[in-house]
Design a protein around this motif. Structure first.
Motif, short mmCIF file in Angstrom:
data_model
loop_
_atom_site.label_atom_id
_atom_site.label_comp_id
_atom_site.label_asym_id
_atom_site.label_seq_id
_atom_site.Cartn_x
_atom_site.Cartn_y
_atom_site.Cartn_z
N ASP A 167 57.57 -11.52 109.73
CA ASP A 167 57.48 -12.75 108.93
C ASP A 167 58.42 -12.72 107.73
N GLU A 168 58.57 -11.55 107.12
CA GLU A 168 59.49 -11.41 105.99
C GLU A 168 60.94 -11.58 106.43
N ILE A 169 61.26 -11.07 107.62
CA ILE A 169 62.60 -11.22 108.16
C ILE A 169 62.91 -12.70 108.35
N TYR A 170 61.97 -13.44 108.95
CA TYR A 170 62.19 -14.87 109.16
C TYR A 170 62.42 -15.58 107.84
N ARG A 171 61.60 -15.27 106.85
CA ARG A 171 61.70 -15.95 105.56
C ARG A 171 63.09 -15.75 104.94
N VAL A 172 63.56 -14.50 104.92
CA VAL A 172 64.87 -14.21 104.33
C VAL A 172 65.99 -14.82 105.18
N ALA A 173 65.86 -14.72 106.49
CA ALA A 173 66.89 -15.28 107.39
C ALA A 173 67.01 -16.78 107.23
N PHE A 174 65.90 -17.47 107.14
CA PHE A 174 65.93 -18.93 106.97
C PHE A 174 66.60 -19.30 105.66
N ARG A 175 66.29 -18.56 104.60
CA ARG A 175 66.88 -18.85 103.29
C ARG A 175 68.40 -18.65 103.31
N LYS A 197 51.79 -2.99 100.20
CA LYS A 197 52.40 -4.18 99.61
C LYS A 197 53.73 -3.82 98.97
N ALA A 198 53.83 -2.62 98.38
CA ALA A 198 55.08 -2.18 97.77
C ALA A 198 56.18 -2.04 98.83
N ASP A 199 55.81 -1.55 100.02
CA ASP A 199 56.78 -1.45 101.13
C ASP A 199 57.28 -2.84 101.51
N ARG A 200 56.36 -3.78 101.62
CA ARG A 200 56.72 -5.15 102.00
C ARG A 200 57.65 -5.77 100.96
N SER A 201 57.34 -5.58 99.69
CA SER A 201 58.16 -6.11 98.61
C SER A 201 59.55 -5.46 98.60
N ARG A 202 59.59 -4.13 98.77
CA ARG A 202 60.86 -3.41 98.82
C ARG A 202 61.70 -3.89 100.00
N PHE A 203 61.04 -4.14 101.14
CA PHE A 203 61.75 -4.62 102.31
C PHE A 203 62.42 -5.97 102.03
N LEU A 204 61.66 -6.91 101.48
CA LEU A 204 62.21 -8.23 101.16
C LEU A 204 63.43 -8.12 100.26
N GLN A 205 63.34 -7.31 99.24
CA GLN A 205 64.45 -7.15 98.30
C GLN A 205 65.65 -6.49 98.97
N THR A 206 65.41 -5.45 99.74
CA THR A 206 66.51 -4.72 100.39
C THR A 206 67.23 -5.60 101.40
N LEU A 207 66.48 -6.36 102.21
CA LEU A 207 67.11 -7.24 103.19
C LEU A 207 67.91 -8.33 102.50
N ASP A 208 67.36 -8.92 101.48
CA ASP A 208 68.07 -9.97 100.74
C ASP A 208 69.37 -9.42 100.16
N ASP A 212 64.23 -4.34 115.96
CA ASP A 212 63.48 -3.50 116.89
C ASP A 212 62.02 -3.89 116.67
N ALA A 213 61.53 -4.84 117.47
CA ALA A 213 60.36 -5.62 117.10
C ALA A 213 59.01 -5.12 117.59
N ASP A 214 58.95 -4.23 118.55
CA ASP A 214 57.65 -3.89 119.14
C ASP A 214 56.60 -3.47 118.12
N ALA A 215 56.96 -2.69 117.14
CA ALA A 215 55.98 -2.24 116.14
C ALA A 215 56.40 -2.63 114.72
N CYS A 216 57.20 -3.66 114.60
CA CYS A 216 57.73 -4.06 113.30
C CYS A 216 56.70 -4.85 112.49
N PRO A 217 56.31 -4.34 111.30
CA PRO A 217 55.30 -5.03 110.51
C PRO A 217 55.85 -6.10 109.57
N VAL A 218 57.16 -6.32 109.59
CA VAL A 218 57.78 -7.24 108.61
C VAL A 218 58.52 -8.41 109.27
#
Length: 150
Positions: A15-23, A129-140, A7-13
C-alpha cells in the motif's frame, strides 16, 4: 523514467508503494508466485510467475537495471539487482547498497549455518510503524534522486 519492481509474495508495504508511486506517477510491477490483489490503476501491473523455486526473483533480476527500484527482503535477489544497476530497498526501509550487501550475505550465511546446526536463533524483529515510516521516506527519496538523474 523510473519504475518500481516489487518482490510481492511477502511484502508488507504494498500500500505504501502504491501511495508513493501514484504521487510520483511511476509505474509499479507487482511480481508474485500466486495472484495478489492490486489496485485497478494504469500505473500498476501484476505479473504472476510459476511457483518454481526463485521464479519471481529470476523475473525481477532479469528486468532490473539503472531505471529500476526493486523492493525486496531477499538478500540474494538484492545482490543480483544491485549488480544489474538497480536501486534496492528492503521492506523495512533500509536500502541495500554495494557497500552493505557483502555483510548482509555473510550474515545470512552464518544464520543459515546456525539454523542447520539446530541453534535456536529466532527470526527478524516484528515489522513496526517505524519500519513503515522509514520505508515511505526511503522510497520517496530514491524516486526523487532517480528523477534528478543521480
Amino acid at each position: 523514467m523510473p519504475r518500481i519492481l516489487v518482490d510481492a509474495d511477502a511484502c508488507p508495504v504494498k500500500d505504501e508503494i502504491y501511495r508513493v508511486a501514484f504521487r510520483h506517477e511511476v509505474p509499479v510491477t507487482i511480481v508474485s508466485n500466486s495472484p495478489i490483489r492490486v489496485p485497478a490503476h494504469p500505473l500498476i501491473d501484476r505479473i504472476v510467475v510459476s511457483d518454481g523455486f526463485d521464479a519471481a526473483d529470476d523475473w525481477i533480476a532479469e528486468r532490473a537495471g539503472a531505471d529500476a527500484i526493486v523492493i525486496t527482503a531477499d538478500i540474494l535477489l538484492a545482490d543480483r539487482c544491485l549488480k544489474a544497476g538497480a536501486a534496492v530497498i528492503g521492506s523495512n526501509g533500509k536500502p541495500f547498497t554495494m557497500s552493505s550487501i557483502g555483510s548482509a550475505i555473510a550474515t545470512r550465511a552464518i544464520m543459515a549455518d546456525l539454523r542447520a546446526d539446530g541453534t535456536a536463533i529466532g527470526g527478524p524483529p516484528p515489522f513496526s510503524k517505524a519500519d513503515r515510516s522509514r520505508f515511505l521516506q526511503t522510497l520517496d527519496e530514491a524516486l526523487v534522486r532517480m528523477k534528478r538523474g543521480r
